[in-house]
Enzyme design. Structure first.
Site, PDB file in Angstrom:
ATOM      1  N   CYS A 129     -30.174   1.822  -9.256  1.00  0.00           N
ATOM      2  CA  CYS A 129     -31.004   1.497  -8.094  1.00  0.00           C
ATOM      3  C   CYS A 129     -31.252   2.746  -7.243  1.00  0.00           C
ATOM      4  CB  CYS A 129     -30.364   0.358  -7.307  1.00  0.00           C
ATOM      5  SG  CYS A 129     -31.486  -0.425  -6.119  1.00  0.00           S
ATOM      6  N   GLU A 147     -24.936  -4.110 -13.849  1.00  0.00           N
ATOM      7  CA  GLU A 147     -23.600  -4.674 -13.630  1.00  0.00           C
ATOM      8  C   GLU A 147     -23.635  -6.165 -13.322  1.00  0.00           C
ATOM      9  OE1 GLU A 147     -24.765  -3.139  -9.440  1.00  0.00           O
ATOM     10  OE2 GLU A 147     -25.201  -2.708 -11.542  1.00  0.00           O
ATOM     11  N   HIS A 174     -29.938  -3.483 -11.660  1.00  0.00           N
ATOM     12  CA  HIS A 174     -28.474  -3.510 -11.546  1.00  0.00           C
ATOM     13  C   HIS A 174     -27.869  -4.111 -12.819  1.00  0.00           C
ATOM     14  CE1 HIS A 174     -27.963  -2.468  -7.217  1.00  0.00           C
ATOM     15  NE2 HIS A 174     -29.214  -2.881  -7.163  1.00  0.00           N
TER      16      HIS A 174
END
Length: 533
Positions: A382, A513, A511
């Protein structure tokens, strides 16, 4: 509401932050194969959602596919249950009050005085049962945030008490997570905080069926008997929840202690937790924790380093990769507000995560420059992508004043905005839920690092941003060796960049994750760690 709906309610006592989210997810994991389980989180704060709360205060904001910004516990729910949650499953008091005030203005209360009881509790109940109905749920796991006795949670506690009365005690079970301290210098476990916590819950009309004791060591027989006596539960209904090397041990521990059997007996159901696959992965994590076959050291250079939970999903992503590659990954948070190159020399790889505002920018850029120039495997996420572009523009392309419009000052025009505001964001003044949020498709360029990692040319990833790479500069970047390897579906927004000549230098606007699973680690983290080996 489904006729045979079963509900598990998890409350917390003594102190907050002892792992109700992980506990709730671990219990849910035991039932996921036999029931359609829906996790619900009730938060007492008056924010509509946690999207505008500083991560240092509340932990990371977890973004869902539907664009919802929700409590970080939803990360545990998704990873343990292997599902995609919905924003409606996060019930905040802010949402409830907003709905009630809107209803009052519309005249839906027929001139009655609007009160906390019954109107607020009825609205909470209605929301819970609407979720169960829309998801065709067979079991709800309702986690009530904070601790018993908090003023913010009184109405949630009263609501679940009423639900028990309405659906019958045989269809609902109450689980209380408490903390059993062992004060330094005394070397003795203390049960009094647990007793007081349960008494507070009893005063609200709720009597726990299961007490889970969070502690550093297994409860002694003496403490177990004392808790059973004064909290009015059977000794076998007091469950140990001790410190472990990985949170993925917890559902296995609960399974061994018979949590699923106790709750199944209470709810008159049958369950087979199927814990074998998780046990194998946990075995790998534990063996590498105690006797690692190989250690990889990763620096996470972020501006919210004061609280570990600010980057919880990134750290979990690394755990997942370690379990699948059979090695130990040690991650260290480095405060980008005070960073120099000397801090980075001991690390095998560098991650620069997301964030907002100008604080800590230049420290992150130092880390990115160090990774690029020294061929250290690097992953930008990001804001990490945006700063990687700025660093490349300044130090490779010679645009010394390259910057982002996020740093734009009214009295100082930005001459080289290599990162600028998304067109759809112009004119938006509200901060809450106004970014590009949720799951969006990304088109990958063939014969690139990321294409080879994903093995396909179209992926879905989750986003949370207002700014993008300025397309006016892309040709210049690519002439100097940076490749834009991923785009939005209309090819108007750069979503991934990489430097092919480096071992692994990749940055993404999304993102990764947020979609990692222990059985299926996020591809970009997998690529990063493989490059570090």
């Amino acid at each position: 509401m489904k006729k045979n709906l079963k509900i598990l309610v998890i409350t917390g006592g003594v102190i907050s932050g002892i792992g109700k989210g992980v506990t709730s997810a671990s219990i849910a994991r035991l039932f996921r194969y036999d029931f359609r389980v829906t996790p619900i989180k009730c938060d007492g704060y008056l924010n509509t959602d946690p999207g505008t709360i500083n991560p240092v205060e509340h932990g990371e904001v977890f973004v869902l596919d539907d664009g919802g910004e929700v409590d970080m516990d939803f990360g545990h729910y998704e990873r343990f249950l292997n599902l995609n949650a919905k924003s409606s499953w996060n019930i905040t008091m802010g949402k409830i009050y907003k709905k009630i005030l809107e209803n009052e203005r519309k005249g839906k209360y027929l001139g009655r005085t609007v009160q906390l009881i019954p109107h607020v509790t009825d609205e909470i109940k209605s929301t819970i049962f609407q979720i169960a109905s829309s998801e065709n749920s067979e079991m709800l796991i309702i986690e009530i945030g904070g601790t018993v006795g908090d003023m913010e949670n009184i109405l949630f506690i009263e609501t679940v008490r009423q639900i028990r009365h309405e659906i019958g005690s045989g269809n609902i079970a109450f689980i209380h997570l408490t903390y059993v301290p062992s004060p330094a210098g005394i070397n003795e476990q203390k049960s009094k905080p647990t007793q007081q916590s349960v008494k507070t819950l009893n005063k609200a009309g709720i009597f726990p069926d299961l007490i889970i004791a969070r502690s550093s060591q297994v409860l002694t027989d003496q403490i177990r008997k004392k808790v059973a006596m004064f909290c009015n539960v059977e000794s076998n209904s007091i469950i140990d929840n001790i410190d472990v090397s990985t949170i993925y041990e917890i559902p296995i521990s609960f399974y061994k202690q018979g949590v699923h059997e106790i709750l199944s007996s209470k709810l008159n159901i049958k369950v087979d937790p199927k814990i074998e696959e998780l046990s194998k992965l946990v075995g790998v994590i534990k063996s590498n924790f105690f006797v690692p076959k190989k250690i990889i050291n990763i620096a996470i250079c972020g501006k919210y380093a004061e609280l570990d939970d600010s980057y919880a999903s990134i750290r979990e992503s690394l755990v997942h990769v370690g379990a699948n590659l059979d090695l130990l990954i040690k991650s260290t948070l480095i405060d980008s507000n005070d960073l120099n190159e000397s801090y980075l020399k001991e690390f095998d790889g560098i991650i620069v995560p997301g964030g907002f505002g100008g604080k800590g920018y230049e420290g992150k850029i130092i880390a990115i420059k160090y990774a690029r120039e020294n061929n250290i495997p690097f992953l930008g996420i990001c804001l990490g992508l945006q700063l990687a572009v700025i660093e490349f523009a300044r130090n490779v392309c010679g645009i010394l004043d390259a910057d982002t419009e996020e740093n734009l000052l009214k009295d100082k025009p930005l001459k080289s905005p290599v990162i600028h505001l998304l067109p759809e964001q112009k004119g938006i003044k509200d901060k809450g839920a106004t970014m590009r949020l949720g799951g969006y498709p990304v088109i990958l360029k063939k014969n690139t690092i990321v294409f080879n990692l994903y093995g396909q040319d179209r992926i879905i990833e989750r986003f949370r941003h207002r700014y993008e790479v300025n397309n006016d500069y892309i040709d210049l970047f690519e002439k100097n060796g940076l490749v834009v390897s991923g785009f939005s579906s209309d090819f108007k927004i750069a979503k991934l960049i990489e430097i092919p000549k480096n071992k692994f230098f990749v940055a993404c606007q999304f993102h990764p994750e947020l979609i990692t699973r222990i059985e299926n680690p996020a591809k970009l983290f997998l690529g990063l760690i493989k490059a570090c080996i």
